[in-house]
Each structure stands twice: as structure tokens, then as C-alpha cells.
Design an enzyme around this catalytic site. Structure first.
Site, PDB file in Angstrom:
ATOM      1  N   CYS A 107      39.360  45.579  36.817  1.00 53.67           N
ATOM      2  CA  CYS A 107      38.393  46.649  37.072  1.00 53.67           C
ATOM      3  C   CYS A 107      38.632  47.819  36.116  1.00 53.67           C
ATOM      4  CB  CYS A 107      38.494  47.128  38.508  1.00 53.67           C
ATOM      5  SG  CYS A 107      37.329  48.454  38.900  1.00 53.67           S
ATOM      6  N   HIS A 178      38.134  37.121  32.839  1.00 52.70           N
ATOM      7  CA  HIS A 178      36.864  37.707  32.420  1.00 52.70           C
ATOM      8  C   HIS A 178      36.934  37.841  30.901  1.00 52.70           C
ATOM      9  CE1 HIS A 178      33.537  40.928  33.163  1.00 52.70           C
ATOM     10  NE2 HIS A 178      33.331  40.253  32.052  1.00 52.70           N
ATOM     11  N   GLY A 240      29.337  36.045  38.886  1.00 52.83           N
ATOM     12  CA  GLY A 240      29.255  37.332  39.543  1.00 52.83           C
ATOM     13  C   GLY A 240      27.826  37.720  39.825  1.00 52.83           C
TER      14      GLY A 240
END
Length: 336
Positions: A107, A178, A240
Site C-alpha cells: 500500500c 503487484h 482487484g
């Protein structure tokens, strides 16, 4: 004492498959969203929104851990960087019946950076390894890590390989990658999902260099055809935003990616199966839009889709008969 779920008691679950999963997404993958997505796919691994260690240890832990037995296979994603605190949280997750604990190292938000949470931890592989070791020592369920391929100022492949190497030596066997770097200054979290270029080749090199590890690919995947293609190289794929905005994509996951022979559920069938869950939520004093906000993408591409969304996102706030309005919206799907 923390509840294990809304449906008690829970029975032990088999180790989850990470062949296909839906990413943890703040404000989106709450328990209502997960219950709905589970109606579409029995096999997809579902993740909670990120929960910080501080929220669990000092906040309303039962609310954060609450889930329905039907949501399994289910993983709790944690945000934090204090090994002892994360270990305590992992134990709470295991006691609450979760099948996996995942540490967020991806994040990019300023808010979490200030608390040493998320992508900024990629600059501290030894600390991440210490956190993983502490969690693994505390629980019997799998401890996994979700991370970026780098951060600005630390984005070489050698640094990424060092990160994965150190964390794997602490016992982590599954990494969800990611395939973008995170730019920690100057880009919003939304921009960090779109502007840094996707580098699937970098993620693939990790699988080449660490063949014994489970490497799950995340970032930019939009179709089941792309999923199948990536599964030729990776151990799993994680979707996602596409899974949220176009949820009916999940209806064929079991058949196309897991070899299930069960019939594909229709949109109408999924909503009919969701109706009793909505009734229970209303009976507990909840509002229908807590649930129906997650189904708005189900009518994507159909005549009447705009009216479907209006009923369940706008009119839902004005009606005295929420279930009647829900039935009206389901009728717009015309049995599809």
C-alpha cells in the site's frame, strides 16, 4: 472472547488454493462484498480489507474479524511493522477461523507510510522477515506477503530479489507480486495503481530465480483469458478492481480455472441467493445499501443496467420497501 464468525461453530478448512484470488481493497472487500462474491465462485480465495495491527489490538476487534462461514476460503490482510503486535494479531486471526494471514507490503498511501505500514517496508526487508517469522511462530495457518516490485529509490531487480530472499528465509513460501513499483511521494494510491508501468517480466524473473516459492501475479489483469495465460508461468493470479467492477467475471472462474463441472450461476440466481442474507442484515438493523453497493457491476452491458444501478444505489436510500425495490432490480435482469 472473539467470535469466529456469524455462523458457529466453524470446522477446520483445507489449505486454500491461491490459483485465483480477489485482492484486498480498502472500502470494497468488506464482509458483505465477500459473501456476494462467494456466491459467484466457490474456489476463489477472498481477502479482507487491510486491517492495521493497531485497529485489532486497540479497536473493535470483533467487528474487524467478523465474517460468515460461507466466505471461506478467506484470508485476513494485516498492516503493521511491529513483530510482536503482528504475531498477536495473527493469533487472533487464526482463533477467528481465517485460513491465511497476509502482510501488506504494497500500500503506497501517505497515511500508512507514516506508521511504517505498506510499500515503504520494501526498504526494510530484514524487518519484514522478522515480522513474518514472528507471525509464523504464533500460528499454524499460512503467513503470506503481498508486495510491489519496488519503490522509488529502491527499484532494482537485485533489491527485489534480496527482499524476497530475506523474507523467504524467514519461512514465507507465498508472495503475491503487484507488478508495479510504488512511488511514495507525489502519486495518490489510485495513481499508483495506474501510472507506474506493469512489469510482468520482473515478476516472472522472481519465479525463475525462486522456483520453490509460490509466486502470485497481481496488477492489470482483466479477463479469464489473461488469467489462463499468466497461469502458464505463475502459480496464481489475483484480480482487484476488475473483479469488483465486473463481478460476474467470477461466475466462470471455477469452471475455467479450477476444472469444476458445476453449472455456471446466472446473475439472477446469484441475487436470489443473496436475498436471504439481505433480509438478515435488515432484521439486524442494517441498511440494504451496505450490501447492494457491491452488486452494481452485475448488470454491466445490459439494457436496463443504468436503472438497475439507480434502484440499488440511489432509490435504495428513499424507499420504505427495500426488499421490494431489490426484487424490482432483479427483475430487470430478465432471468440472465
Amino acid at each position: 472472547m472473539l467470535p469466529k464468525s456469524d455462523s458457529k461453530p466453524e470446522t477446520p478448512h483445507p489449505a486454500p488454493s491461491r490459483r485465483f484470488s480477489v485482492a484486498p481493497m480498502m472500502d470494497w472487500t468488506d464482509r458483505h462484498c465477500r459473501f456476494f462474491l462467494r456466491l459467484l465462485s466457490r474456489h476463489a480465495l477472498l481477502y479482507t480489507e487491510m486491517v492495521t495491527s493497531g485497529a485489532l489490538l486497540h479497536g473493535d476487534a470483533p467487528r474487524f474479524l467478523r465474517h460468515d462461514e460461507a466466505e471461506h476460503p478467506l484470508a485476513l490482510q494485516l498492516g503493521g511493522s511491529v513483530p510482536d503486535e503482528l504475531a498477536r494479531c495473527a493469533r487472533m486471526a487464526e482463533n477467528a477461523g481465517y485460513d491465511e494471514v497476509n502482510l501488506n507490503v504494497g500500500c503506497p498511501s501517505d497515511r500508512v507510510q507514516n506508521n511504517m505500514i505498506g510499500a515503504c517496508l520494501m526498504a526494510h526487508p530484514a524487518l519484514v522477515a522478522e515480522c513474518v517469522a514472528a507471525m509464523r511462530d504464533a500460528v499454524g495457518i499460512e503467513v503470506t506477503v503481498k508486495h510491489r516490485i519496488g519503490i522509488n529509490g529502491r527499484d532494482s531487480y537485485a533489491q527485489l530479489r534480496d527482499f524476497v530472499g530475506q523474507v523467504s528465509e524467514a519461512g514465507c513460501r507465498s508472495f503475491t507480486v503487484h507488478a508495479r513499483i510504488a512511488i511514495l511521494e507525489g502519486l495518490s494510491p489510485k495513481e499508483n495503481r495506474e501510472i507506474p508501468p506493469l512489469r510482468y517480466d520482473v515478476a516472472a524473473q522472481l519465479k525463475t530465480d525462486f522456483p520453490a516459492l509460490e509466486i502470485i501475479l497481481n496488477g492489470g489483469i482483466k479477463t479469464l483469458e489473461q488469467c489462463a495465460e499468466h497461469l502458464q508461468r505463475f502459480d496464481g493470479v489475483m484480480l482487484g478492481r476488475e473483479a469488483y467492477q465486473n463481478p460476474y467475471l467470477l461466475a466462470q472462474v471455477d469452471q475455467r480455472l479450477f476444472g469444476s463441472s458445476a453449472p455456471v450461476i446466472s446473475r439472477t440466481q446469484a441475487l436470489e441467493q443473496l436475498r436471504p442474507y439481505i433480509e438478515r442484515h435488515l432484521a439486524e438493523g442494517g441498511a440494504m445499501h451496505h450490501i447492494t453497493r457491491h452488486v452494481l457491476g452485475l448488470a454491466q452491458g445490459f439494457p436496463g443496467a443504468r436503472r438497475f444501478r439507480q434502484l440499488l444505489s440511489v432509490d435504495v436510500h428513499k424507499t420504505d420497501d427495500p426488499l421490494g425495490l431489490f426484487d424490482q432490480a432483479v427483475g430487470l435482469l430478465d432471468g440472465r
